[in-house]
Design a protein around this motif. Structure first.
Motif, PDB file in Angstrom:
ATOM      1  N   PHE A 110       6.636  -7.129  -1.876  1.00 41.40           N
ATOM      2  CA  PHE A 110       5.836  -7.245  -3.095  1.00 41.40           C
ATOM      3  C   PHE A 110       5.616  -8.726  -3.363  1.00 41.40           C
ATOM      4  N   SER A 111       4.338  -9.112  -3.502  1.00 37.82           N
ATOM      5  CA  SER A 111       4.026 -10.526  -3.698  1.00 37.82           C
ATOM      6  C   SER A 111       2.983 -10.680  -4.795  1.00 37.82           C
ATOM      7  N   ILE A 112       3.089 -11.820  -5.515  1.00 37.79           N
ATOM      8  CA  ILE A 112       2.116 -12.187  -6.540  1.00 37.79           C
ATOM      9  C   ILE A 112       1.618 -13.587  -6.190  1.00 37.79           C
ATOM     10  N   LEU A 113       0.302 -13.732  -5.999  1.00 38.42           N
ATOM     11  CA  LEU A 113      -0.286 -15.004  -5.640  1.00 38.42           C
ATOM     12  C   LEU A 113      -1.166 -15.497  -6.774  1.00 38.42           C
ATOM     13  N   GLN A 114      -0.984 -16.769  -7.107  1.00 43.44           N
ATOM     14  CA  GLN A 114      -1.791 -17.420  -8.137  1.00 43.44           C
ATOM     15  C   GLN A 114      -3.199 -17.658  -7.597  1.00 43.44           C
ATOM     16  N   PRO A 115      -4.160 -17.939  -8.489  1.00 37.33           N
ATOM     17  CA  PRO A 115      -5.535 -18.226  -8.026  1.00 37.33           C
ATOM     18  C   PRO A 115      -5.589 -19.394  -7.051  1.00 37.33           C
ATOM     19  N   ASP A 116      -4.621 -20.328  -7.139  1.00 37.13           N
ATOM     20  CA  ASP A 116      -4.614 -21.453  -6.193  1.00 37.13           C
ATOM     21  C   ASP A 116      -3.865 -21.118  -4.908  1.00 37.13           C
ATOM     22  N   LEU A 117      -3.603 -19.823  -4.680  1.00 35.28           N
ATOM     23  CA  LEU A 117      -2.905 -19.324  -3.488  1.00 35.28           C
ATOM     24  C   LEU A 117      -1.440 -19.727  -3.427  1.00 35.28           C
ATOM     25  N   SER A 118      -0.887 -20.232  -4.530  1.00 35.69           N
ATOM     26  CA  SER A 118       0.559 -20.466  -4.569  1.00 35.69           C
ATOM     27  C   SER A 118       1.264 -19.148  -4.837  1.00 35.69           C
ATOM     28  N   ILE A 119       2.480 -19.031  -4.314  1.00 34.58           N
ATOM     29  CA  ILE A 119       3.230 -17.773  -4.414  1.00 34.58           C
ATOM     30  C   ILE A 119       3.991 -17.755  -5.742  1.00 34.58           C
ATOM     31  N   GLY A 120       3.594 -16.827  -6.618  1.00 31.12           N
ATOM     32  CA  GLY A 120       4.302 -16.696  -7.892  1.00 31.12           C
ATOM     33  C   GLY A 120       5.575 -15.903  -7.749  1.00 31.12           C
ATOM     34  N   TYR A 121       5.593 -14.935  -6.829  1.00 33.01           N
ATOM     35  CA  TYR A 121       6.802 -14.139  -6.597  1.00 33.01           C
ATOM     36  C   TYR A 121       6.658 -13.449  -5.248  1.00 33.01           C
ATOM     37  N   TYR A 122       7.755 -13.368  -4.524  1.00 33.80           N
ATOM     38  CA  TYR A 122       7.753 -12.630  -3.264  1.00 33.80           C
ATOM     39  C   TYR A 122       9.129 -12.024  -3.033  1.00 33.80           C
ATOM     40  N   PHE A 123       9.133 -10.745  -2.643  1.00 28.95           N
ATOM     41  CA  PHE A 123      10.377 -10.052  -2.297  1.00 28.95           C
ATOM     42  C   PHE A 123      10.064  -9.041  -1.212  1.00 28.95           C
ATOM     43  N   GLU A 124      10.933  -8.964  -0.240  1.00 31.93           N
ATOM     44  CA  GLU A 124      10.805  -7.929   0.758  1.00 31.93           C
ATOM     45  C   GLU A 124      12.158  -7.291   0.993  1.00 31.93           C
ATOM     46  N   ASN A 125      12.158  -6.010   1.245  1.00 36.44           N
ATOM     47  CA  ASN A 125      13.381  -5.253   1.486  1.00 36.44           C
ATOM     48  C   ASN A 125      13.729  -5.356   2.966  1.00 36.44           C
ATOM     49  N   SER A 126      14.412  -6.438   3.297  1.00 38.64           N
ATOM     50  CA  SER A 126      14.796  -6.675   4.685  1.00 38.64           C
ATOM     51  C   SER A 126      16.146  -7.357   4.709  1.00 38.64           C
ATOM     52  N   ASP A 127      16.677  -7.567   5.928  1.00 40.61           N
ATOM     53  CA  ASP A 127      17.986  -8.199   6.092  1.00 40.61           C
ATOM     54  C   ASP A 127      17.912  -9.722   6.029  1.00 40.61           C
ATOM     55  N   ASP A 128      16.697 -10.278   5.964  1.00 36.16           N
ATOM     56  CA  ASP A 128      16.527 -11.733   5.957  1.00 36.16           C
ATOM     57  C   ASP A 128      16.490 -12.234   4.517  1.00 36.16           C
ATOM     58  N   PRO A 129      17.553 -12.925   4.022  1.00 36.75           N
ATOM     59  CA  PRO A 129      17.548 -13.397   2.630  1.00 36.75           C
ATOM     60  C   PRO A 129      16.550 -14.524   2.392  1.00 36.75           C
ATOM     61  N   PHE A 130      16.051 -15.169   3.495  1.00 36.15           N
ATOM     62  CA  PHE A 130      15.117 -16.278   3.335  1.00 36.15           C
ATOM     63  C   PHE A 130      13.692 -15.865   3.729  1.00 36.15           C
ATOM     64  N   ALA A 131      13.401 -14.574   3.713  1.00 39.23           N
ATOM     65  CA  ALA A 131      12.097 -14.096   4.131  1.00 39.23           C
ATOM     66  C   ALA A 131      11.004 -14.650   3.237  1.00 39.23           C
ATOM     67  N   ASP A 132       9.826 -14.894   3.844  1.00 38.74           N
ATOM     68  CA  ASP A 132       8.696 -15.417   3.100  1.00 38.74           C
ATOM     69  C   ASP A 132       7.470 -14.621   3.523  1.00 38.74           C
ATOM     70  N   ILE A 133       6.400 -14.760   2.745  1.00 41.61           N
ATOM     71  CA  ILE A 133       5.177 -14.023   3.021  1.00 41.61           C
ATOM     72  C   ILE A 133       4.619 -14.449   4.362  1.00 41.61           C
ATOM     73  N   SER A 134       4.091 -13.512   5.141  1.00 40.97           N
ATOM     74  CA  SER A 134       3.630 -13.812   6.489  1.00 40.97           C
ATOM     75  C   SER A 134       2.303 -14.566   6.447  1.00 40.97           C
ATOM     76  N   PRO A 135       2.013 -15.374   7.500  1.00 41.23           N
ATOM     77  CA  PRO A 135       0.727 -16.077   7.571  1.00 41.23           C
ATOM     78  C   PRO A 135      -0.454 -15.114   7.550  1.00 41.23           C
ATOM     79  N   ALA A 136      -0.301 -13.938   8.163  1.00 38.55           N
ATOM     80  CA  ALA A 136      -1.412 -12.985   8.164  1.00 38.55           C
ATOM     81  C   ALA A 136      -1.760 -12.550   6.747  1.00 38.55           C
ATOM     82  N   GLN A 137      -0.723 -12.314   5.903  1.00 38.74           N
ATOM     83  CA  GLN A 137      -0.995 -11.943   4.520  1.00 38.74           C
ATOM     84  C   GLN A 137      -1.674 -13.093   3.774  1.00 38.74           C
TER      85      GLN A 137
END
Length: 798
Positions: A110-137
């Motif tokens: 689940f991700s929320i992106l600001q109009p300037d494409l900055s990430i307002g919030y990102y969470f994924e249900n995975s084993d990686d605690p440092f996970a970030d939104i993928s370049p494709a997204q």
């Protein structure tokens, strides 16, 4: 002549020619039908794949709407405090995401992106605690911001670590509803990405089955020719799935048809032996029938063995070999059963065999044909014997106990003409004794007393006494349970009740134990879903010095549940710690207490210290220390005005890592206090090793030592704490006599109901004003009393 030769020369040549001709005709018809059926099957599988894909796509949209309908996302985006937002509110969003998810292990982001494409919030249900939104997204987000569409489904299977169905929608940041086209330039882009595991598994299945990769295209391809095995479905707008089966697959299917028909031809030829049965009955049918009757009788347990019919032919040898195989199998089966039903160490029945036999007795009792009682026995301090004297001694102790418990219980059943007791070793040092006796006859009580009597003055093994006892839990069937599993569970609960009551005794399962277990489950469920701001509140208990001046307050947590009512910390704190739910409670207490500190400082002055209790489990990581530092800086509190209280029983088991974490807290300027000192098993060496600024004497030790006989010991204890550089607070001060003894012994500070009960913040303000008024009124009397000496050990309690 062998049986095979007879079949070949007598039967096979007669029917083979006819079946070969029939197989050729069937092949012509079935090959056409097979291709048509396979084409229909391909269409059906692609339709199934489409349904799986659309289900995941619709789930992503429903998941997004469900999140936006709640308050967690709105509160997160509107919270100005970054620390509070990124910790407490972020946890709430994560809890909402896990609550909405049907499968806790399924990947979802689940991700929320600001109009300037900055990430307002990102969470994924995975084993990686440092996970970030993928370049494709991110690439998809840029495209959507430039386009005109306000919502979009996309299947990302390139440029990301996992294939994802991404549902995107522009949301108005004020109303959190779908943005209008005119407001798109300031709207938030909210994305929910799910991994379509079933769809991907379906694609992998198609690939494995047909040996070709399903193709994704933006437009539907041309319709396949009549002779081609291919199909196409539309997954979402501008995304089609096409499967084109290679010609080799059809050739393989036709070859399989040929093979099946060939095998069928031979098989049908063999089946046609029935046409010639009268020719071979004397050589085959009668001997086989006789052997079959013997084997059937053995399988139905109507016979114990197979009689060797003799003879030199195949049937005679077969009968003899089957007899030998049966005899060997029966012997092996008996040995396997004995091994699988018996505990190798004690020779008693094991848990599996006990469940089977006890299940029959329980069924009889439930049906109203008798009653049974389960005695669940646990040997107290057995681990101590194992660790100190070795496993050989422990094993011998268990073997001796197994023999003695049978010798103790069996005569009791014989005297009362009751069935033999059923004994089993369930696991480790846990044993079960199942008695078929009615309650109230005295047999159950006599059996428990006989078992406990085995441990009178210790337990003797090979001439040496070992300090072990037994705790016994008793559950009745059908009164307490109507299944073996429930009977064992209830007896186990009663056994733990016997342990908590002092061990070396028996305890009967009751509704109270069931109610306690239900109460624990209710508290766990309420703690999992509660909002701390709605149900928790803090009260404060003042701490004063020998002159009666308030030097600080201790923050105490209180919980009022709309379902359970008022729940005391003594009840819910251990449950929260054991179930791993205390982190959010600790963080809430720290944040709320520090937000109240400004008012406490205004009441009692800048020297006031705020004492905060935290769960001992939190000290396993440094995150709580970071939270203390952030909150102190946020509210402008000097770290030396905050005292972190740890229980004395926890300090006794302080390890190296925990010791380093506490030292890190002290290094940041926070004070450390050992609470409830004297409640555990404290030694002088442990007092010397404590790393703390303050020692709080438990009310029990104050009650015991604040007496004329033990006051010298109290003085020595406080002097030892002073020698270690610690100040001492006496808890549970509820009388002037205790104040006098503690003062004479050198106690620095006091806390208890004689001074004040725990008060809410508003009540604490009223209490402080009353003390101020009483202090002002008492000043003339104090000035008049200065001409005379002040009595030693008198605390001014206003």
């Amino acid at each position: 002549m062998t049986l095979g030769k007879r079949a070949i020369f007598l039967i096979f040549p007669i029917v083979l020619a006819g079946y070969v001709l029939a197989a050729c005709l069937v092949y012509v018809v079935e090959s056409r039908a097979l291709l048509s059926l396979e084409r229909a099957r391909i269409f059906q599988q692609l339709d199934h794949a489409e349904a799986l894909f659309r289900a995941d796509a619709n789930q992503s949209r429903s998941f997004l709407y469900s999140l936006l309908e709640g308050n967690a996302v709105r509160l997160f985006m509107s919270e100005p405090d970054a620390s509070y937002r990124n910790n407490a509110l972020s946890l709430r969003i994560q809890e909402s995401i896990r609550t909405l998810s049907d499968d806790m292990r399924a990947y979802i982001s689940f991700s929320i992106l600001q109009p300037d494409l900055s990430i307002g919030y990102y969470f994924e249900n995975s084993d990686d605690p440092f996970a970030d939104i993928s370049p494709a997204q991110m690439t998809l987000a840029r495209t959507l911001f430039k386009g005109e569409s306000l919502r979009n489904w996309t299947f990302l299977n390139e440029g990301t670590s996992r294939p994802l169905i991404v549902y995107s929608e522009f949301i108005d940041p004020t109303t959190f509803s779908r943005a209008l086209p005119s407001n798109k330039d300031r709207a938030l882009l909210v994305q929910v990405a799910v991994q379509p595991d079933q769809f991907l598994a379906m694609l992998q299945s198609l690939k494995s089955e047909y040996g070709t990769e399903p193709l994704f295209t933006a437009v539907a391809p041309k319709v396949a020719t009549p002779g081609e095995l291919a199909a196409t479905v539309a997954l979402i707008p501008e995304l089609h799935l096409t499967l084109r089966v290679p010609e080799a697959y059809a050739s393989k299917a036709l070859w399989q048809l040929t093979l099946v028909l060939g095998i069928g031809t031979v098989g049908m030829s063999l089946i046609s032996i029935g046409l010639m049965i009268t020719l071979i009955r004397r050589f085959i049918t009668d001997p086989i029938a006789a052997l079959d009757q013997q084997v059937t009788a053995v399988m139905d347990e109507r016979s114990d063995g197979i009689v060797d019919a003799g003879g030199d032919g195949e049937i005679g040898r077969l009968t003899g070999n089957i007899k030998k195989l049966h005899d060997r199998s029966s012997s092996a089966l008996r040995r396997v059963q004995e091994a699988s039903w018996t505990d190798a160490l004690t020779g008693m029945q094991n848990r599996s065999r006990f469940n089977v036999l006890a299940g029959r007795i329980v069924q009889e009792a439930v049906a109203g044909r008798g009653s049974a009682a389960l005695l669940f026995i646990d040997i107290d301090h057995f681990k101590f014997v194992n660790d100190k004297h070795g496993h050989e001694v422990g094993d011998e102790l268990l073997r001796v106990f197994a023999t003695r418990v049978h010798d103790a219980v069996a005569p009791i059943m014989q005297q009362r003409a009751l069935p033999e007791p059923m004994l089993a070793r369930l696991s480790g040092d846990e044993f079960a004794v199942l008695i078929q006796a009615e309650p109230g006859t005295g047999a159950i009580r006599a059996a428990c007393d006989a078992i406990l009597a085995l441990f009178t003055n210790g337990f003797e093994v090979q001439g040496k006494i070992y300090p072990v006892t037994a705790s016994i839990g008793v559950a009745l069937c059908p009164r307490d349970a109507q299944s073996v599993a429930a009977l064992i569970s209830n007896a186990d609960a009663a056994m733990y009740q016997a342990k908590t009551s002092g061990k070396n005794q028996s305890s009967r399962f009751s509704r109270n134990l069931q109610d306690k277990r239900d109460r624990v489950r209710q508290i766990q469920e309420e703690l999992r879903v509660l909002d701390p701001d709605e149900q928790f509140h803090l009260v404060y208990m003042p701490i004063v010095d020998q002159a009666g001046t308030v030097t600080g307050c201790e923050a105490l947590l209180r919980w009022t549940s709309p379902t359970l009512g008022r729940v005391t910390p003594d009840e819910f704190v251990p449950i929260a710690e054991s179930s791993g739910q205390f982190t959010k409670i600790d963080w809430w207490v720290v944040s709320r207490a520090m937000s109240d500190y400004g008012k406490i400082r205004a009441m009692f002055g800048p020297q006031a210290v705020l004492a905060i209790n935290i769960s001992s489990a939190e000290l396993h990581s440094r995150s709580i220390g970071d939270h203390f530092t952030r909150e102190a800086a946020r509210h402008g509190i000097a770290p030396d005005r905050i005292e972190i209280e740890l229980t004395e029983t926890y300090a006794v088991k302080l390890g190296d890592q925990l010791h380093r974490n506490i030292e890190a807290l002290r290094g940041r300027g926070f004070r450390i206090s050992i609470d409830d000192f004297g409640a555990g098993y404290t030694s002088v060496q442990q007092i010397i090793e404590y790393t703390a600024d303050t020692i709080k004497l438990d009310r029990a030790i104050v009650e015991t030592m604040a007496t004329p006989d033990l006051s010298p010991a109290l003085t020595a204890l406080i002097a030892l704490c002073h020698a270690r550089g610690m100040v001492v607070i006496g808890e549970g001060v509820d009388s002037e006599q205790k104040v006098d003894f503690l003062t004479r012994a050198g106690c620095d500070f006091f806390q208890g109901y004689l001074i004040s009960r725990p008060l809410a913040l508003d009540e604490l303000g009223i209490w402080a004003l009353q003390r101020l008024g009483e202090t002002t009124a008492a000043q003339p009397d104090e000035q008049a009393a200065t001409t005379g000496p002040r009595q030693q050990g008198t605390l001014r309690l206003l």
